[in-house]
Design an enzyme around this catalytic site. Structure first.
Site, PDB file in Angstrom:
ATOM      1  N   HIS A   1       3.422  65.739  30.584  1.00 38.26           N
ATOM      2  CA  HIS A   1       2.062  65.760  31.171  1.00 38.26           C
ATOM      3  C   HIS A   1       1.993  64.647  32.220  1.00 38.26           C
ATOM      4  O   HIS A   1       2.790  64.611  33.142  1.00 38.26           O
ATOM      5  CB  HIS A   1       1.071  65.602  30.010  1.00 38.26           C
ATOM      6  CG  HIS A   1      -0.365  65.852  30.328  1.00 38.26           C
ATOM      7  ND1 HIS A   1      -0.814  66.391  31.501  1.00 38.26           N
ATOM      8  CD2 HIS A   1      -1.503  65.640  29.572  1.00 38.26           C
ATOM      9  CE1 HIS A   1      -2.139  66.499  31.476  1.00 38.26           C
ATOM     10  NE2 HIS A   1      -2.576  66.051  30.308  1.00 38.26           N
TER      11      HIS A   1
ATOM     12  N   HIS B   1       5.268  74.243  35.741  1.00 43.51           N
ATOM     13  CA  HIS B   1       3.909  74.090  35.237  1.00 43.51           C
ATOM     14  C   HIS B   1       3.575  75.281  34.364  1.00 43.51           C
ATOM     15  O   HIS B   1       3.983  76.399  34.663  1.00 43.51           O
ATOM     16  CB  HIS B   1       2.901  74.004  36.391  1.00 43.51           C
ATOM     17  CG  HIS B   1       1.581  73.476  35.961  1.00 43.51           C
ATOM     18  ND1 HIS B   1       0.606  74.272  35.410  1.00 43.51           N
ATOM     19  CD2 HIS B   1       1.101  72.212  35.967  1.00 43.51           C
ATOM     20  CE1 HIS B   1      -0.427  73.518  35.099  1.00 43.51           C
ATOM     21  NE2 HIS B   1      -0.162  72.263  35.420  1.00 43.51           N
TER      22      HIS B   1
ATOM     23  N   ASP C   1       2.896  65.931  40.364  1.00 47.05           N
ATOM     24  CA  ASP C   1       3.559  64.648  40.125  1.00 47.05           C
ATOM     25  C   ASP C   1       4.801  64.430  40.978  1.00 47.05           C
ATOM     26  O   ASP C   1       5.348  63.337  41.010  1.00 47.05           O
ATOM     27  CB  ASP C   1       3.954  64.534  38.639  1.00 47.05           C
ATOM     28  CG  ASP C   1       2.734  64.430  37.748  1.00 47.05           C
ATOM     29  OD1 ASP C   1       1.800  63.723  38.142  1.00 47.05           O
ATOM     30  OD2 ASP C   1       2.709  65.057  36.679  1.00 47.05           O
TER      31      ASP C   1
HETATM   32  N1  CMC Z   1      13.590  71.632  34.897  1.00 45.57           N
HETATM   33  C1  CMC Z   1      14.446  72.582  34.445  1.00 45.57           C
HETATM   34  N2  CMC Z   1      14.079  73.677  33.743  1.00 45.57           N
HETATM   35  C2  CMC Z   1      12.764  73.825  33.505  1.00 45.57           C
HETATM   36  C3  CMC Z   1      11.810  72.888  33.943  1.00 45.57           C
HETATM   37  C4  CMC Z   1      12.258  71.760  34.669  1.00 45.57           C
HETATM   38  N3  CMC Z   1      11.399  70.852  35.098  1.00 45.57           N
HETATM   39  N4  CMC Z   1      10.587  73.290  33.553  1.00 45.57           N
HETATM   40  C5  CMC Z   1      10.759  74.431  32.877  1.00 45.57           C
HETATM   41  N5  CMC Z   1      12.083  74.773  32.856  1.00 45.57           N
HETATM   42  C6  CMC Z   1      12.666  75.986  32.268  1.00 45.57           C
HETATM   43  C7  CMC Z   1      12.698  75.905  30.752  1.00 45.57           C
HETATM   44  O1  CMC Z   1      13.906  75.345  30.290  1.00 45.57           O
HETATM   45  C8  CMC Z   1      12.549  77.366  30.368  1.00 45.57           C
HETATM   46  O2  CMC Z   1      13.779  77.994  30.582  1.00 45.57           O
HETATM   47  P1  CMC Z   1      14.253  79.223  29.614  1.00 45.57           P
HETATM   48  O3  CMC Z   1      13.221  80.294  29.815  1.00 45.57           O
HETATM   49  O4  CMC Z   1      15.605  79.570  30.089  1.00 45.57           O
HETATM   50  O5  CMC Z   1      14.245  78.653  28.224  1.00 45.57           O
HETATM   51  C9  CMC Z   1      11.585  77.905  31.429  1.00 45.57           C
HETATM   52  O6  CMC Z   1      11.791  77.072  32.587  1.00 45.57           O
HETATM   53  C10 CMC Z   1      10.108  77.863  31.021  1.00 45.57           C
HETATM   54  O7  CMC Z   1       9.793  76.505  30.697  1.00 45.57           O
HETATM   55  P2  CMC Z   1       8.890  76.050  29.475  1.00 45.57           P
HETATM   56  O8  CMC Z   1       9.331  74.708  29.024  1.00 45.57           O
HETATM   57  O9  CMC Z   1       8.847  77.147  28.455  1.00 45.57           O
HETATM   58  O10 CMC Z   1       7.480  75.978  30.178  1.00 45.57           O
HETATM   59  P3  CMC Z   1       6.191  75.285  29.615  1.00 45.57           P
HETATM   60  O11 CMC Z   1       5.050  75.989  30.261  1.00 45.57           O
HETATM   61  O12 CMC Z   1       6.196  75.222  28.145  1.00 45.57           O
HETATM   62  O13 CMC Z   1       6.293  73.761  30.153  1.00 45.57           O
HETATM   63  C11 CMC Z   1       6.227  71.925  31.669  1.00 45.57           C
HETATM   64  C12 CMC Z   1       5.712  73.335  31.354  1.00 45.57           C
HETATM   65  C13 CMC Z   1       5.391  71.347  32.806  1.00 45.57           C
HETATM   66  C14 CMC Z   1       6.031  71.029  30.444  1.00 45.57           C
HETATM   67  C15 CMC Z   1       7.726  72.008  32.061  1.00 45.57           C
HETATM   68  O14 CMC Z   1       7.862  72.801  33.221  1.00 45.57           O
HETATM   69  C16 CMC Z   1       8.338  70.625  32.270  1.00 45.57           C
HETATM   70  O15 CMC Z   1       8.799  70.001  31.315  1.00 45.57           O
HETATM   71  N6  CMC Z   1       8.358  70.098  33.550  1.00 45.57           N
HETATM   72  C17 CMC Z   1       8.835  68.756  33.795  1.00 45.57           C
HETATM   73  C18 CMC Z   1       7.740  67.748  33.450  1.00 45.57           C
HETATM   74  C19 CMC Z   1       6.616  67.745  34.466  1.00 45.57           C
HETATM   75  O16 CMC Z   1       6.835  67.703  35.673  1.00 45.57           O
HETATM   76  N7  CMC Z   1       5.361  67.712  33.948  1.00 45.57           N
HETATM   77  C20 CMC Z   1       4.165  67.604  34.779  1.00 45.57           C
HETATM   78  C21 CMC Z   1       3.320  68.852  34.715  1.00 45.57           C
HETATM   79  S1  CMC Z   1       2.043  68.875  35.993  1.00 45.57           S
HETATM   80  C22 CMC Z   1       1.023  67.546  35.694  1.00 45.57           C
HETATM   81  C23 CMC Z   1       0.422  67.427  34.373  1.00 45.57           C
HETATM   82  O17 CMC Z   1       0.186  68.392  33.652  1.00 45.57           O
HETATM   83  O18 CMC Z   1       0.161  66.330  33.965  1.00 45.57           O
END
Ligand code: CMC
Length: 429
Positions: free
Chosen positions: A266, A309, A367
């Protein structure tokens, strides 16, 4: 309110269960499952992927089309024409203020910026090298110990006073975290300055010399505050709502929100992005590609921070404005050649052409570029998430106030239990 109904057919049940469907003013329709429990079923949605937890009229996101509206106004228009204080009024009150309303709101915020002198003693209990988010969780929650006069959350007036206090005092507490960390005296707020200017003054001023706020920096800070102000039912806002549903006071609820924001998935992502760019270090193509490959490798925990996201599956409209602001600020400060910016831009290009990121619809989020701007403003990395918390406070209090004003039932999710069924305690001896 129900326009149509869904019917849930369950094997073994004589008749389908009718579930009302409601339409909002925008976004997907929702199926009301509240009565499902009477038939002996729960819904199951870990991570709340398909769950609308509440009704709200504050912020709308269309993730497929990269749209973010606050009270109906697109974020890019607000970023271009408004300022953080006006946006705070909009989020809290529902409409843009007229001149008189703006002056009144602005002056109330300016006149609540100071914190009680006793608060300074709280800081002394922390190690100087404590992470500022740890300190923020503590001191924001501690505010409730100072304002017993306005904690009757059933009174609209008390809720409003608490909201103003929180919005006004968060920058003061944030700057105190920084000053405590570097061993400089706390700076009292200056009520002749606007919100962003005052924050920069409390961060970077000192009692030994006159401090002039750089207008380029103040504009950039104000924009960062605006772009982080609210984002509907994200993890920290949902935390604030859940805590608030118990009747807890708003200072305690915001403290819970700060804790939820801290995580790297987050708000902690802005700090993690800068740490990642520092780790990548070398601008060479092979090196950047190596990190992109690591992010794709399921056996490697490394992820591209600032990418992806839950809701945006096209682009994050905040990231677009943030990238433009980043270019503007770095060029105006004569830092257009910043190696971190170069790495970030190349990383973005490589990832956006890569099938892994295309198929999963992963784009830079808010971010990704905010940390580079903050670094250019001289803000240390461990303060980035604190700044996010300062900005998001208006979102938290607006949602909390909306929820309490509309009447709320305590939030109490259920579970799919997979533990032991009842068993007897082992007999002794
Ligand atoms: N790098 C590499 N792979 C990723 C990333 C990433 N940053 N984000 C998602 N994926 C992959 C993930 O491994 C999954 O792959 P598969 O379907 O093969 O298993 C797929 O994309 C879907 O990801 P998810 O983790 O199921 O998606 P989610 O909606 O549960 O999580 C998230 C969203 C933002 C937590 C995640 O994208 C992430 O960890 N991003 C990096 C951290 C980040 O930048 N967070 C800030 C979010 S915006 C500001 C805020 O909310 O505060």
């Amino acid at each position: 309110m129900a326009d149509r109904k869904a019917q849930l057919t369950i094997e073994g049940l004589d008749a389908p269960i009718d579930l009302p469907i409601y339409s909002g003013t925008a976004g997907p329709e929702v199926i009301d499952v509240r009565d499902l429990v009477k038939s002996g079923y729960f819904t199951y949605d870990p991570g709340f992927v398909s769950t609308a937890s509440c009704e709200s009229g504050i912020t709308f996101i269309d993730g497929a089309n990269g749209i973010l509206l606050h009270r109906g106004y697109p974020i890019d228009q607000l970023a271009d024409h408004s300022n953080f204080t006006e946006m705070a009024y909009l989020l809290l009150e529902g409409e843009l203020p007229n001149d008189e309303q703006y002056e009144d709101f602005n002056s109330r915020i300016r006149n609540h910026t100071m914190v009680h002198e006793q608060i300074a003693n709280f800081f002394k209990g922390f190690r100087r090298d404590a992470h500022p988010m740890a300190v923020m969780c503590g001191v924001a929650g501690a505010l409730s110990a100072f304002y017993h006069d306005s904690l009757d959350i059933t009174k609209e007036y008390d809720r409003e006073v608490s909201a103003i206090r929180l919005i006004a005092k968060m920058p003061t507490l944030a700057a105190m975290c920084y000053k405590y960390n570097i061993g400089q005296p706390f700076m009292y707020p200056r009520n002749d300055l606007d919100y962003a200017e005052n924050f920069l003054y409390m961060m970077f001023g000192n009692p030994c010399e006159e401090f002039k706020v750089n207008p380029v920096m103040a504009k950039a800070m104000d924009r960062i505050f605006m772009l982080h102000a609210d984002h509907e039912q994200n993890a920290s806002t949902s935390t604030v709502r859940l805590a608030g549903s118990t009747g807890a006071n708003p200072f305690a609820c915001v403290s819970a929100g700060i804790a939820a924001l801290w995580g790297p998935a987050h708000g902690g992502a802005n700090e993690a992005v800068l740490n990642m760019l520092a780790e990548i270090g070398d601008e060479s193509e092979e090196n950047i590609q190596r990190y992109v490959d690591r992010a794709k490798d399921k056996n490697d925990p490394f992820r591209l921070m600032g990418f992806g996201h839950r809701v945006y599956r096209n682009f994050d409209p905040r990231a677009k404005v943030m990238k433009e602001t980043c270019d503007e600020v770095l060029s105006e400060l004569g830092m257009g050649d910043d190696p971190r910016l170069k790495i970030a831009k190349r990383l973005e290009e490589i990832a956006l052409e890569d099938d892994y990121f295309i198929e999963r619809k992963l784009y830079p989020n808010v971010d990704f570029y905010s940390g580079i701007i903050l670094k250019a403003l001289g803000v240390p990395t461990n303060m980035f998430t604190v700044i996010f918390a300062v900005a998001r406070t208006i979102g938290w209090v607006s949602h909390w106030n909306e929820m309490i004003a509309n009447g709320v039932r305590i939030g109490r999710p259920r579970q799919l239990y997979t533990g032991y069924t009842q068993r007897d305690y082992p007999s002794q001896g």
